[in-house]
Design a protein around this motif. Structure first.
Motif, PDB file in Angstrom:
ATOM      1  N   ASP A  68       0.829  -1.219  -0.079  1.00 18.18           N
ATOM      2  CA  ASP A  68       0.229   0.101   0.131  1.00 18.18           C
ATOM      3  C   ASP A  68       1.026   1.224   0.169  1.00 18.18           C
ATOM      4  O   ASP A  68       0.563   2.377  -0.265  1.00 18.18           O
ATOM      5  CB  ASP A  68      -0.825  -0.174   1.044  1.00 18.18           C
ATOM      6  CG  ASP A  68      -1.857  -0.847   1.367  1.00 18.18           C
ATOM      7  OD1 ASP A  68      -2.130  -1.495   0.206  1.00 18.18           O
ATOM      8  OD2 ASP A  68      -2.472  -1.176   2.317  1.00 18.18           O
ATOM      9  N   HIS A  69       2.135   1.166   0.021  1.00 18.81           N
ATOM     10  CA  HIS A  69       3.329   2.314   0.386  1.00 18.81           C
ATOM     11  C   HIS A  69       4.081   2.537  -0.734  1.00 18.81           C
ATOM     12  O   HIS A  69       5.120   3.214  -0.552  1.00 18.81           O
ATOM     13  CB  HIS A  69       3.637   2.165   1.775  1.00 18.81           C
ATOM     14  CG  HIS A  69       2.604   2.064   2.827  1.00 18.81           C
ATOM     15  ND1 HIS A  69       2.265   3.051   3.598  1.00 18.81           N
ATOM     16  CD2 HIS A  69       2.034   1.040   3.418  1.00 18.81           C
ATOM     17  CE1 HIS A  69       1.364   2.888   4.325  1.00 18.81           C
ATOM     18  NE2 HIS A  69       1.234   1.447   4.400  1.00 18.81           N
ATOM     19  N   GLY A  70       3.710   2.079  -1.776  1.00 22.73           N
ATOM     20  CA  GLY A  70       4.698   2.297  -3.009  1.00 22.73           C
ATOM     21  C   GLY A  70       5.004   3.617  -3.245  1.00 22.73           C
ATOM     22  O   GLY A  70       6.177   3.927  -3.884  1.00 22.73           O
ATOM     23  N   ALA A  71       4.031   4.637  -2.922  1.00 26.63           N
ATOM     24  CA  ALA A  71       4.475   5.982  -3.293  1.00 26.63           C
ATOM     25  C   ALA A  71       5.627   6.618  -2.550  1.00 26.63           C
ATOM     26  O   ALA A  71       6.052   7.489  -2.905  1.00 26.63           O
ATOM     27  CB  ALA A  71       2.912   6.753  -2.785  1.00 26.63           C
ATOM     28  N   ARG A  72       5.963   5.895  -1.489  1.00 25.79           N
ATOM     29  CA  ARG A  72       7.094   6.372  -0.714  1.00 25.79           C
ATOM     30  C   ARG A  72       8.425   5.939  -1.306  1.00 25.79           C
ATOM     31  O   ARG A  72       9.242   6.124  -0.887  1.00 25.79           O
ATOM     32  CB  ARG A  72       6.797   5.612   0.872  1.00 25.79           C
ATOM     33  CG  ARG A  72       5.827   6.517   1.788  1.00 25.79           C
ATOM     34  CD  ARG A  72       6.735   7.781   2.320  1.00 25.79           C
ATOM     35  NE  ARG A  72       6.241   8.095   3.409  1.00 25.79           N
ATOM     36  CZ  ARG A  72       6.706   9.060   4.093  1.00 25.79           C
ATOM     37  NH1 ARG A  72       7.700   9.883   3.808  1.00 25.79           N
ATOM     38  NH2 ARG A  72       6.173   9.633   5.234  1.00 25.79           N
ATOM     39  N   MET A  73       8.171   4.784  -2.230  1.00 22.48           N
ATOM     40  CA  MET A  73       9.484   4.440  -2.808  1.00 22.48           C
ATOM     41  C   MET A  73      10.451   5.327  -3.278  1.00 22.48           C
ATOM     42  O   MET A  73      11.574   5.039  -2.888  1.00 22.48           O
ATOM     43  CB  MET A  73       9.306   3.162  -3.817  1.00 22.48           C
ATOM     44  CG  MET A  73      10.240   2.451  -4.497  1.00 22.48           C
ATOM     45  SD  MET A  73      11.010   1.168  -3.060  1.00 22.48           S
ATOM     46  CE  MET A  73      10.425  -0.159  -3.754  1.00 22.48           C
TER      47      MET A  73
END
Lengths: 330, 330
Positions: free
Chosen positions: A276-281
Motif C-alpha cells: 500500500d505504500h509504493g508511493a513512498r519508494m
C-alpha cells in the motif's frame, strides 16, 4: 530447459523440504510486450509462509503444483517490449525460478549502483527498507524524540531502528533471538538490545526502556506485543508489521492479554502491508542511498547459493538463521 | 450535616456493598470563588470500577476512606463566584454526595430543557453521548455506508448505534446481555442484535453481519473484540471504548487471539477516553438536541433513588441490570 520451485504440498505448522519440489521445464516463448529475464537474485520473506496456507489474505495463496513467486532481480536476455533491452537490470515478482517470462509492465528497470550488489534492490533499496520506512513514518507516525522498540529486528527491523536513530529518536531498543544478533544491533547504534530467549520479554523491555516507549514496530506479535503494550506511554503507536511468532503455530497465541490498557493509554495499533505504500519508494530510495553513501546506515545480507537451496534458505529464515536480509543467488 | 459515599476498602474482583461506606459530616463553608451545590442526580459509570483499584491510569484512583467522585448535576444553593446565583443548574464532577462545595471554574452552567430531566446532562446530552459521538466519528472515523458493530450496547452503545444509523450506516449490529435489551436495540432501529449469552459471539456476529463490518465500537473487549477482528473488512477501524468483560477479572482474558489478522486486513485499533474530546461537546449537544426534538433518537434511563442506594446502583450497572443510562436521584 529452466528450473523452478513449486509448492508440492501445504505445510501444517512448520514447513519442511518436502513441501517444495524442483521442477524442470521448457521456457515459454515471450509474446509481444514481454521480457525474458535471467534471475540473478531472489528474495525469501516471512510473509511467504502465509501464502503456503490455502486461506484468503492480502495476497492470494500459492497454488499446489504451481511455481512459487516473490521478489527477484535479474538481467533481460530477450525483450519484446519498448524501453527494455538485453542487459537491462530489472526488479520483478517472479522469483523461485532461473528464467522468468513476464509482461514488461510488471518489471521495473533499476540502475546498477557502484559497489552495491543487484540484490540491494530486494533489501536495503527495496521492499525491506520500504517496509521499515513506511511502517515507522506513516503507520507509527514516528516523530523526533520518540523512544522506539523494534522486535525481532532482522532485515526490516534493523533498518527501522537505524532510520529512527537518524531521524532523532530519543532511544531505540531492539530484540533478537541470539546473542550474535543482539551484538549486531548494538553495532548498528541501537541504544539497547536483548535476546528474547534470555527471559520474559516484558521484564527485559522494562529494563531496556525504563521510561517507556512511544512507538513499537512489531514483527513478532504475541508476548512481544503484550510487553510493548505494557511499556507504551500515553498516545503510543504500534505498527503491526509481522507476527512471526504465530506463522507456524497451529493454535493461536493467547496474547496480548492486556489490550484493554490501550483505552486509558489512548494507544493506536495499526496493521499494514508494504504494497500500500509504493508511493513512498522514490523518497525512501533517495534518502537511504544518501545515508549509504555517507556511511550512516548499515545493512547485512545472508546470501545462499543456488535455486535448489532456496527452500532451505526460506526454512532457515523462519528459524531465524539469517542475519539481515536473506537472498538466494541464482 | 451532609452525606457522602466513601471507599471503605478496595475490591479484589467483583466489588460488594462492603467496599463502600455512607458517612455523615459537616459541609465546609465555601471560600471566595466557590459554590455550594445541592446535587439532584449523580452518574454511575463502568470506568469507576478501574478507579477502585490502586493503579495509575488516565484518572487517579479513588483514595481509601475518601469520598468517591464522578459526574453530577445539581442546583446552586449558595454562590461566592461571579456568574452563578442560587437556583442555577450546574454540571460538575463531585457526585456521590448530597451537597458539593467546589470551585466555580469546575462547574458548567446548563439550561433546563422543557420536558427533559436534568439527568439528561449526565447522559443523552452529556458524557454518554459525547463518548458515542467522538468514538464513532473521530476515533473510528465512521463514514456513510460503513457497517457498524456496537458491543455491550448499553447507555453509550445504544446512542452510538443510533448516531451511526442517522449518519448513513449501511447496517448497525448490536450485542447485549439479555433478550429484553436485544429487543430494545431492535426498537431503536438497529438492523440486527443478539444476546451474547446465547452462543459464541463470533458465530452470532457472522450471522448478523454476513458481509462483514467496517467499524467496531468496543465496550466489552475479550471474545467480542476477537469476533469483531474476524468480521472486520479491509481497512476496518476499532474504537476501543471499554472492556467491561475484564473489569472484574483477576486473570487477564486470553483474547483476542487473532490480532495478527490486523496486518493483512490493515486494521486500526484505537483506544480513547472521552475527556480528550471535550471540544466536540457543543456540536454534539446541538446535533443530538435537534434529533431529540424531531423524535429521531431515543434514550432510556434507569433511575435509582437515594444516595444510600448509589453503591447498589453501581453494582447493578456492573451486572448489567440497567437499561440505558444509570443515574441516582438524590
Amino acid at each position: 530447459m529452466a528450473r523452478q520451485i513449486t509448492l508440492a504440498s501445504r505445510p501444517a505448522g512448520w514447513p519442511t523440504a518436502e513441501n517444495f519440489a524442483l521442477v524442470e521445464g521448457e521456457t515459454p516463448a515471450p509474446t509481444e510486450g514481454q521480457l525474458v529475464v535471467r534471475n540473478l537474485f531472489m528474495s525469501v520473506d516471512p510473509y511467504m509462509r502465509g501464502r503456503m496456507n490455502d486461506v484468503k489474505s492480502y495476497v492470494p495463496p500459492f497454488r499446489l503444483g504451481e511455481p512459487l513467486d516473490g521478489g527477484a532481480v535479474g538481467e533481460v536476455v530477450e525483450s519484446r517490449a519498448d524501453g527494455f533491452a538485453p542487459g537491462d537490470l530489472v526488479l520483478h515478482g517472479l522469483g523461485w525460478r532461473d528464467i522468468a517470462v513476464l509482461d514488461a509492465r510488471h518489471a521495473r528497470k533499476v540502475t546498477p549502483i557502484e559497489g552495491l550488489s543487484p540484490s540491494a534492490y530486494l533489501g536495503v533499496l527495496g521492499m525491506t527498507s520500504l517496509t521499515a520506512y513506511a511502517g515507522l513514518l506513516d503507520v507509527a507516525e514516528f516523530k523526533p524524540g520518540d523512544a522506539v522498540f523494534v522486535s525481532g529486528a532482522g532485515a526490516v527491523g534493523s533498518i527501522a531502528g537505524q532510520i529512527a536513530k537518524l531521524k532523532g529518536a530519543s532511544r531505540v531498543i531492539g530484540s533478537a533471538g541470539s546473542a550474535e544478533k543482539v551484538a549486531h544491533l548494538l553495532d548498528l547504534g541501537f541504544d539497547a538490545a536483548f535476546n528474547y530467549k534470555d527471559g520474559p520479554v516484558g521484564q527485559q523491555l522494562k529494563q531496556a526502556a525504563p521510561d517507556g516507549i512511544d512507538v513499537y514496530f512489531d514483527n513478532v506479535g504475541a508476548d512481544h506485543l503484550e510487553a510493548a503494550i505494557s511499556s507504551l506511554n500515553q498516545h503510543g503507536r504500534v505498527a503491526l508489521c509481522g507476527a512471526i511468532a504465530a506463522y507456524n503455530d497451529t493454535t493461536p497465541p493467547a496474547a496480548p492479554r492486556n489490550l484493554a490498557l490501550a483505552i486509558g493509554k489512548r494507544l493506536t495499533l495499526r496493521g499494514f502491508i508494504v504494497n500500500d505504500h509504493g508511493a513512498r519508494m522514490p523518497e525512501m530510495v533517495a534518502e537511504i542511498s544518501g545515508w549509504l553513501s555517507e556511511g550512516k546506515i548499515s545493512f547485512q545480507e545472508t546470501v545462499v547459493d543456488g535455486l535448489d537451496n532456496a527452500p532451505e534458505a526460506f526454512l532457515g529464515l523462519l528459524r531465524g538463521e539469517n542475519t539481515g536480509k536473506m537472498v538466494v543467488r541464482l
